[in-house]
Scaffold this motif. Structure first.
Motif, PDB file in Angstrom:
ATOM      1  N   VAL A   1       0.847  -1.206   0.000  1.00  0.00           N
ATOM      2  CA  VAL A   1       0.000   0.000   0.000  1.00  0.00           C
ATOM      3  C   VAL A   1       0.879   1.252   0.000  1.00  0.00           C
ATOM      4  CG1 VAL A   1      -1.649   1.344   1.366  1.00  0.00           C
ATOM      5  CG2 VAL A   1      -1.996  -1.115   1.082  1.00  0.00           C
ATOM      6  N   LEU A   2       1.920   1.264   0.836  1.00  0.00           N
ATOM      7  CA  LEU A   2       2.801   2.446   0.905  1.00  0.00           C
ATOM      8  C   LEU A   2       3.468   2.714  -0.443  1.00  0.00           C
ATOM      9  CD1 LEU A   2       4.499   2.146   4.410  1.00  0.00           C
ATOM     10  CD2 LEU A   2       2.595   3.612   3.717  1.00  0.00           C
ATOM     11  N   LYS A   3       3.880   1.651  -1.098  1.00  0.00           N
ATOM     12  CA  LYS A   3       4.540   1.796  -2.405  1.00  0.00           C
ATOM     13  C   LYS A   3       3.560   2.375  -3.424  1.00  0.00           C
ATOM     14  CE  LYS A   3       7.363  -0.880  -5.571  1.00  0.00           C
ATOM     15  NZ  LYS A   3       7.261  -2.176  -6.225  1.00  0.00           N
ATOM     16  N   GLU A   4       2.339   1.885  -3.399  1.00  0.00           N
ATOM     17  CA  GLU A   4       1.348   2.357  -4.375  1.00  0.00           C
ATOM     18  C   GLU A   4       0.955   3.824  -4.159  1.00  0.00           C
ATOM     19  OE1 GLU A   4      -0.798  -1.826  -5.574  1.00  0.00           O
ATOM     20  OE2 GLU A   4      -1.528  -0.739  -3.830  1.00  0.00           O
ATOM     21  N   LEU A   5       1.177   4.310  -2.933  1.00  0.00           N
ATOM     22  CA  LEU A   5       0.829   5.705  -2.630  1.00  0.00           C
ATOM     23  C   LEU A   5       2.064   6.605  -2.595  1.00  0.00           C
ATOM     24  CD1 LEU A   5      -1.848   5.370   0.211  1.00  0.00           C
ATOM     25  CD2 LEU A   5      -2.220   5.795  -2.200  1.00  0.00           C
ATOM     26  N   SER A   6       3.218   6.065  -2.981  1.00  0.00           N
ATOM     27  CA  SER A   6       4.471   6.797  -2.754  1.00  0.00           C
ATOM     28  C   SER A   6       4.525   8.138  -3.492  1.00  0.00           C
ATOM     29  CB  SER A   6       5.680   5.930  -3.106  1.00  0.00           C
ATOM     30  OG  SER A   6       5.568   5.549  -4.447  1.00  0.00           O
ATOM     31  N   ALA A   7       3.801   8.278  -4.589  1.00  0.00           N
ATOM     32  CA  ALA A   7       3.830   9.542  -5.340  1.00  0.00           C
ATOM     33  C   ALA A   7       2.888  10.595  -4.755  1.00  0.00           C
ATOM     34  CB  ALA A   7       3.459   9.284  -6.795  1.00  0.00           C
ATOM     35  N   ILE A   8       2.044  10.183  -3.820  1.00  0.00           N
ATOM     36  CA  ILE A   8       1.015  11.084  -3.266  1.00  0.00           C
ATOM     37  C   ILE A   8       1.512  11.666  -1.947  1.00  0.00           C
ATOM     38  CG2 ILE A   8      -1.456  11.280  -2.683  1.00  0.00           C
ATOM     39  CD1 ILE A   8      -0.829  10.172  -5.513  1.00  0.00           C
ATOM     40  N   THR A   9       1.846  12.946  -1.959  1.00  0.00           N
ATOM     41  CA  THR A   9       2.446  13.527  -0.751  1.00  0.00           C
ATOM     42  C   THR A   9       1.421  14.238   0.140  1.00  0.00           C
ATOM     43  OG1 THR A   9       3.039  15.425  -2.090  1.00  0.00           O
ATOM     44  CG2 THR A   9       4.764  13.806  -1.717  1.00  0.00           C
ATOM     45  N   GLU A  10       0.323  14.705  -0.449  1.00  0.00           N
ATOM     46  CA  GLU A  10      -0.703  15.409   0.340  1.00  0.00           C
ATOM     47  C   GLU A  10      -1.528  14.414   1.152  1.00  0.00           C
ATOM     48  OE1 GLU A  10      -3.617  18.484  -1.243  1.00  0.00           O
ATOM     49  OE2 GLU A  10      -2.166  18.256  -2.860  1.00  0.00           O
ATOM     50  N   LEU A  11      -1.583  14.615   2.449  1.00  0.00           N
ATOM     51  CA  LEU A  11      -2.304  13.664   3.299  1.00  0.00           C
ATOM     52  C   LEU A  11      -3.783  13.551   2.899  1.00  0.00           C
ATOM     53  CD1 LEU A  11      -1.719  11.760   5.691  1.00  0.00           C
ATOM     54  CD2 LEU A  11      -2.591  13.553   7.199  1.00  0.00           C
ATOM     55  N   GLU A  12      -4.378  14.685   2.551  1.00  0.00           N
ATOM     56  CA  GLU A  12      -5.802  14.700   2.167  1.00  0.00           C
ATOM     57  C   GLU A  12      -6.110  13.710   1.044  1.00  0.00           C
ATOM     58  OE1 GLU A  12      -8.454  16.427   3.485  1.00  0.00           O
ATOM     59  OE2 GLU A  12      -7.017  16.869   5.078  1.00  0.00           O
ATOM     60  N   LYS A  13      -5.107  13.527   0.171  1.00  0.00           N
ATOM     61  CA  LYS A  13      -5.308  12.637  -0.987  1.00  0.00           C
ATOM     62  C   LYS A  13      -5.014  11.183  -0.645  1.00  0.00           C
ATOM     63  CE  LYS A  13      -4.734  16.022  -4.609  1.00  0.00           C
ATOM     64  NZ  LYS A  13      -3.756  16.709  -5.436  1.00  0.00           N
ATOM     65  N   ARG A  14      -4.584  10.963   0.596  1.00  0.00           N
ATOM     66  CA  ARG A  14      -4.294   9.586   1.036  1.00  0.00           C
ATOM     67  C   ARG A  14      -5.421   9.074   1.939  1.00  0.00           C
ATOM     68  NH1 ARG A  14       1.665   8.638   0.558  1.00  0.00           N
ATOM     69  NH2 ARG A  14       1.469   7.110   2.222  1.00  0.00           N
ATOM     70  N   SER A  15      -6.621   9.558   1.689  1.00  0.00           N
ATOM     71  CA  SER A  15      -7.767   9.187   2.544  1.00  0.00           C
ATOM     72  C   SER A  15      -8.126   7.709   2.401  1.00  0.00           C
ATOM     73  CB  SER A  15      -8.979  10.057   2.190  1.00  0.00           C
ATOM     74  OG  SER A  15      -9.275   9.919   0.828  1.00  0.00           O
ATOM     75  N   ALA A  16      -8.623   7.145   3.502  1.00  0.00           N
ATOM     76  CA  ALA A  16      -8.918   5.706   3.543  1.00  0.00           C
ATOM     77  C   ALA A  16      -9.891   5.431   4.675  1.00  0.00           C
ATOM     78  CB  ALA A  16      -7.622   4.929   3.780  1.00  0.00           C
TER      79      ALA A  16
END
Ligand SMILES: O=c1[nH]c(=O)c2ncn([C@@H]3O[C@H](COP(=O)(O)OP(=O)(O)OP(=O)(O)O)[C@@H](O)[C@H]3O)c2[nH]1
Ligand SMILES: [Mg+2]
Length: 195
Positions: free
Chosen positions: A103-118
């Protein structure tokens, strides 16, 4: 209805159910107490479908009131994945560690926390021999951290930051997690349904 089987082999889940149900007078058992329990394949496409499969199979095998929990993590940027595949996201023989890393690898390009919602989702199915199975769903909103933090809990807890908090689920004590988790949210609904 004092004795309940929780149809799970996940020790993390068992501990949480024990803490939540014992104070209400329930005697909690799990598949760790029933080594001959059948291994139910999770072939459903929803959390509810898998919870029903597990609850019905075990209540039928032992003729006892059974609760099954099917749960997982939905990441918005990943279109709801890993979802029902949360336990086997990095492969069927892989660990919580490998699942988190994926999961971390798949989100590695996303730096804004708001866009890492789950969110964590927990579906519970209650199967009582001779009765129609009942299901409820609980949820807990948050964001995926950039690195794992915290020692408590299990699964994806170290990378799940709770909404309106700067802590991961793994930084909460057992008692704190049980106040806010998807599992306790679902269990409260189930208890309301049966009491
Ligand atoms: O960080 C987490 N905190 C939680 O509170 C939580 N609840 C579930 N999960 C993860 O979601 C999958 C469940 O899969 P799942 O419902 O099939 O369970 P399981 O296969 O572990 O046991 P069983 O109940 O099927 O025997 C597994 O990867 C779990 O690690 C959680 N992760
Ligand atoms: Mg499972």
């Amino acid at each position: 209805m004092n004795k309940i089987i929780i149809a799970t082999k996940n020790k993390g889940k068992v501990n949480e159910f024990e803490a939540l149900l014992a104070p209400l007078g329930y005697q909690v058992q799990s598949l760790l107490d029933y080594p001959d329990a059948i291994d139910v394949e999770e072939t459903g496409s929803t959390f509810e479908a898998n919870a029903i499969l597990k609850a019905e199979a075990i209540s039928k095998q032992y003729g006892m009131v059974t609760i099954a929990d099917d749960s997982g993590l939905e990441v918005d940027y990943l279109n709801g994945q890993p979802g029902v595949y949360s336990a086997r996201y990095a492969g069927t023989d892989k660990s919580d560690q490998a699942n988190m890393e994926k999961v971390l690898k798949e989100l590695s390009a996303i730096t804004e926390l708001e866009k890492r919602s789950a969110r964590f989702i927990c579906a519970l199915a209650l199967s009582t021999p001779g009765h129609v199975v009942q299901t409820v769903r609980g949820a807990c909103e948050g964001f995926i951290a950039e690195t794992p933090t915290g020692e408590n809990g299990f699964g994806y807890d170290p990378i799940f930051i709770l909404q309106n908090s700067n802590k991961t689920m793994a930084q909460l004590s057992k008692e704190e997690k049980n106040k806010v988790s998807h599992r306790s949210d679902a269990l409260k609904k189930l208890i309301e349904l049966i009491s």
